[in-house]
Design a protein around this motif. Structure first.
Motif, mmCIF file in Angstrom:
data_model
loop_
_atom_site.group_PDB
_atom_site.id
_atom_site.type_symbol
_atom_site.label_atom_id
_atom_site.label_comp_id
_atom_site.label_asym_id
_atom_site.label_seq_id
_atom_site.Cartn_x
_atom_site.Cartn_y
_atom_site.Cartn_z
ATOM 1 N N LYS A 129 0.827 -1.212 0.000
ATOM 2 C CA LYS A 129 0.000 0.000 0.000
ATOM 3 C C LYS A 129 0.864 1.265 0.000
ATOM 4 O O LYS A 129 0.406 2.335 -0.360
ATOM 5 C CB LYS A 129 -0.939 0.021 1.221
ATOM 6 N N ASP A 130 2.135 1.116 0.424
ATOM 7 C CA ASP A 130 3.051 2.266 0.445
ATOM 8 C C ASP A 130 3.999 2.210 -0.761
ATOM 9 O O ASP A 130 5.155 2.595 -0.691
ATOM 10 C CB ASP A 130 3.837 2.302 1.760
ATOM 11 N N LEU A 131 3.461 1.733 -1.882
ATOM 12 C CA LEU A 131 4.245 1.575 -3.103
ATOM 13 C C LEU A 131 4.775 2.928 -3.591
ATOM 14 O O LEU A 131 4.048 3.907 -3.630
ATOM 15 C CB LEU A 131 3.350 0.957 -4.182
ATOM 16 N N LEU A 132 6.049 2.948 -3.975
ATOM 17 C CA LEU A 132 6.639 4.142 -4.573
ATOM 18 C C LEU A 132 6.682 3.984 -6.096
ATOM 19 O O LEU A 132 6.114 4.794 -6.827
ATOM 20 C CB LEU A 132 8.048 4.383 -4.032
ATOM 21 N N VAL A 133 7.343 2.945 -6.553
ATOM 22 C CA VAL A 133 7.466 2.683 -7.998
ATOM 23 C C VAL A 133 7.428 1.175 -8.245
ATOM 24 O O VAL A 133 7.660 0.381 -7.344
ATOM 25 C CB VAL A 133 8.781 3.257 -8.582
ATOM 26 N N TYR A 134 7.144 0.810 -9.494
ATOM 27 C CA TYR A 134 7.263 -0.592 -9.895
ATOM 28 C C TYR A 134 7.725 -0.650 -11.341
ATOM 29 O O TYR A 134 7.651 0.344 -12.069
ATOM 30 C CB TYR A 134 5.958 -1.367 -9.703
ATOM 31 N N ALA A 135 8.194 -1.825 -11.740
ATOM 32 C CA ALA A 135 8.576 -2.060 -13.138
ATOM 33 C C ALA A 135 8.220 -3.491 -13.513
ATOM 34 O O ALA A 135 8.394 -4.402 -12.706
ATOM 35 C CB ALA A 135 10.067 -1.820 -13.342
ATOM 36 N N TRP A 136 7.697 -3.661 -14.721
ATOM 37 C CA TRP A 136 7.394 -4.981 -15.282
ATOM 38 C C TRP A 136 8.423 -5.319 -16.346
ATOM 39 O O TRP A 136 8.821 -4.451 -17.132
ATOM 40 C CB TRP A 136 6.016 -4.985 -15.944
ATOM 41 N N TYR A 137 8.818 -6.597 -16.385
ATOM 42 C CA TYR A 137 9.788 -7.084 -17.363
ATOM 43 C C TYR A 137 9.234 -8.345 -18.019
ATOM 44 O O TYR A 137 8.543 -9.132 -17.371
ATOM 45 C CB TYR A 137 11.115 -7.458 -16.690
ATOM 46 N N ARG A 138 9.551 -8.560 -19.295
ATOM 47 C CA ARG A 138 9.271 -9.828 -19.953
ATOM 48 C C ARG A 138 10.593 -10.575 -19.978
ATOM 49 O O ARG A 138 11.525 -10.166 -20.669
ATOM 50 C CB ARG A 138 8.749 -9.632 -21.370
ATOM 51 N N GLY A 139 10.684 -11.639 -19.181
ATOM 52 C CA GLY A 139 11.948 -12.356 -19.024
ATOM 53 C C GLY A 139 12.697 -11.816 -17.819
ATOM 54 O O GLY A 139 12.094 -11.240 -16.910
ATOM 55 N N PRO A 140 14.023 -11.981 -17.783
ATOM 56 C CA PRO A 140 14.803 -11.523 -16.633
ATOM 57 C C PRO A 140 14.656 -10.019 -16.406
ATOM 58 O O PRO A 140 14.435 -9.262 -17.355
ATOM 59 C CB PRO A 140 16.248 -11.871 -17.003
ATOM 60 N N ALA A 141 14.786 -9.610 -15.152
ATOM 61 C CA ALA A 141 14.617 -8.205 -14.786
ATOM 62 C C ALA A 141 15.877 -7.415 -15.135
ATOM 63 O O ALA A 141 16.667 -7.050 -14.275
ATOM 64 C CB ALA A 141 14.295 -8.081 -13.302
ATOM 65 N N SER A 142 16.063 -7.169 -16.434
ATOM 66 C CA SER A 142 17.173 -6.330 -16.885
ATOM 67 C C SER A 142 16.605 -5.262 -17.816
ATOM 68 O O SER A 142 15.541 -5.445 -18.404
ATOM 69 C CB SER A 142 18.235 -7.169 -17.587
ATOM 70 N N GLU A 143 17.301 -4.178 -17.945
ATOM 71 C CA GLU A 143 16.772 -3.000 -18.661
ATOM 72 C C GLU A 143 16.257 -3.299 -20.075
ATOM 73 O O GLU A 143 15.188 -2.822 -20.436
ATOM 74 C CB GLU A 143 17.824 -1.883 -18.682
ATOM 75 N N PRO A 144 16.950 -4.114 -20.889
ATOM 76 C CA PRO A 144 16.418 -4.354 -22.243
ATOM 77 C C PRO A 144 15.053 -5.059 -22.237
ATOM 78 O O PRO A 144 14.312 -4.975 -23.204
ATOM 79 C CB PRO A 144 17.481 -5.246 -22.896
#
Length: 107
Positions: A25-40
């Motif tokens: 509930k105190d979420l600041l940011v999130y990110a979704w990835y397809r495959g491993p969690a790397s920038e590409p």
């Protein structure tokens, strides 16, 4: 926290929502990835403002929501596979979740 695909086994051409149950509930940011969690592989990220921005792997068919859920529209067979979610709370606590999405071919 867990990720539940709705519907559980979507077919090609359908939309699926990767629904996050028990997100912080105190979420600041999130990110979704397809495959491993790397920038590409980043599909999209939510900013502290609540808006989201597309990442390098964004196809134009993914939409992020404030509750961390990810909508993938008009599924292709190539959308099947592992999706990873990284969350960061206001206190700096990070979590990583993953889910394996299966896409059934059209009959």
């Amino acid at each position: 926290m867990m990720i539940v695909p709705v519907p559980a086994t979507p077919t090609e051409g359908q939309d699926v929502t990767l629904t996050v149950q028990g997100y912080p509930k105190d979420l600041l940011v999130y990110a979704w990835y397809r495959g491993p969690a790397s920038e590409p592989n980043r599909l999209l990220s939510q900013l502290p403002s609540g808006n989201w921005i597309a990442g390098p792997a964004h196809s134009g068919r993914e939409v992020g929501f404030a509750n961390c859920s990810l909508l993938v529209q008009k599924l292709n067979l190539t959308d099947a596979g592992r999706y990873m979610l990284k969350t960061v709370t206001l206190q700096g606590k990070t979590d990583t979740l993953e889910v394996e999405l299966q896409v059934a071919p059209l009959e």
